[in-house]
Design a protein around this motif. Sequence first.
Motif, PDB file in Angstrom:
ATOM      1  N   GLU A  58      -0.045   2.563 -13.625  1.00 11.63           N
ATOM      2  CA  GLU A  58      -0.960   2.128 -12.570  1.00 11.63           C
ATOM      3  C   GLU A  58      -0.559   0.755 -12.052  1.00 11.63           C
ATOM      4  OE1 GLU A  58      -5.090   2.330 -13.519  1.00 11.63           O
ATOM      5  OE2 GLU A  58      -4.859   4.254 -14.535  1.00 11.63           O
ATOM      6  N   ILE A  59      -0.366   0.670 -10.741  1.00  9.71           N
ATOM      7  CA  ILE A  59      -0.086  -0.604 -10.075  1.00  9.71           C
ATOM      8  C   ILE A  59      -1.016  -0.720  -8.884  1.00  9.71           C
ATOM      9  CG2 ILE A  59       2.300  -0.840 -10.862  1.00  9.71           C
ATOM     10  CD1 ILE A  59       3.218   0.352  -8.209  1.00  9.71           C
ATOM     11  N   TYR A  60      -1.257  -1.929  -8.455  1.00  9.06           N
ATOM     12  CA  TYR A  60      -2.236  -2.157  -7.390  1.00  9.06           C
ATOM     13  C   TYR A  60      -1.618  -2.957  -6.255  1.00  9.06           C
ATOM     14  CZ  TYR A  60      -5.305  -0.621 -11.097  1.00  9.06           C
ATOM     15  OH  TYR A  60      -5.885   0.117 -12.104  1.00  9.06           O
ATOM     16  N   THR A  61      -2.044  -2.651  -5.052  1.00 13.11           N
ATOM     17  CA  THR A  61      -1.571  -3.329  -3.858  1.00 13.11           C
ATOM     18  C   THR A  61      -1.829  -4.831  -3.983  1.00 13.11           C
ATOM     19  OG1 THR A  61      -2.107  -1.383  -2.545  1.00 13.11           O
ATOM     20  CG2 THR A  61      -1.780  -3.428  -1.338  1.00 13.11           C
ATOM     21  N   TYR A 120       0.838  -1.196   0.000  1.00 13.50           N
ATOM     22  CA  TYR A 120       0.000   0.000   0.000  1.00 13.50           C
ATOM     23  C   TYR A 120       0.882   1.259   0.000  1.00 13.50           C
ATOM     24  CZ  TYR A 120      -3.449   3.452   1.349  1.00 13.50           C
ATOM     25  OH  TYR A 120      -4.257   4.556   1.385  1.00 13.50           O
ATOM     26  N   THR A 152       4.457   3.429  -5.409  1.00 12.13           N
ATOM     27  CA  THR A 152       4.254   3.916  -6.771  1.00 12.13           C
ATOM     28  C   THR A 152       5.351   3.317  -7.641  1.00 12.13           C
ATOM     29  OG1 THR A 152       5.652   5.882  -6.503  1.00 12.13           O
ATOM     30  CG2 THR A 152       3.309   6.107  -5.952  1.00 12.13           C
ATOM     31  N   ASP A 157      -0.310  -6.882  -6.062  1.00 10.49           N
ATOM     32  CA  ASP A 157       0.218  -7.402  -7.330  1.00 10.49           C
ATOM     33  C   ASP A 157       1.710  -7.693  -7.200  1.00 10.49           C
ATOM     34  OD1 ASP A 157      -2.228  -7.229  -8.530  1.00 10.49           O
ATOM     35  OD2 ASP A 157      -1.764  -5.427  -9.710  1.00 10.49           O
TER      36      ASP A 157
END
Length: 95
Positions: A82-85, A48, A51, A87
């Motif tokens: 864009e990246i997501y927690t 979380y 970036t 992944d």
Amino acid sequence: MKKKYTLKNKKRFFTFLFLILGIMITFVFADISYGIKKKEYKLIEIKYGDTLWDIADRYRGSIEIRKFLYEIKKANSLDSSEIYTGDTLKIPVAG
């Protein structure tokens, strides 16, 4: 009227032919062996607040950051930043 060609010295012709073939094979194999470099990757899990810029800055070593961002995107087939927690990203090992 067609002109007919004959070989006057077959030994010289075939020597020349094998010499040219040997030079071509040498260049092909030299290029292949020189160009093979297997890239190594480190897998990291996105937490979380991470970036892509922060991750690139953390793992880039002495590589310019924009170039390293491009390599990360290319390795992970990303079109955007864009990246997501949760992944997982493949990070090229800077060397």
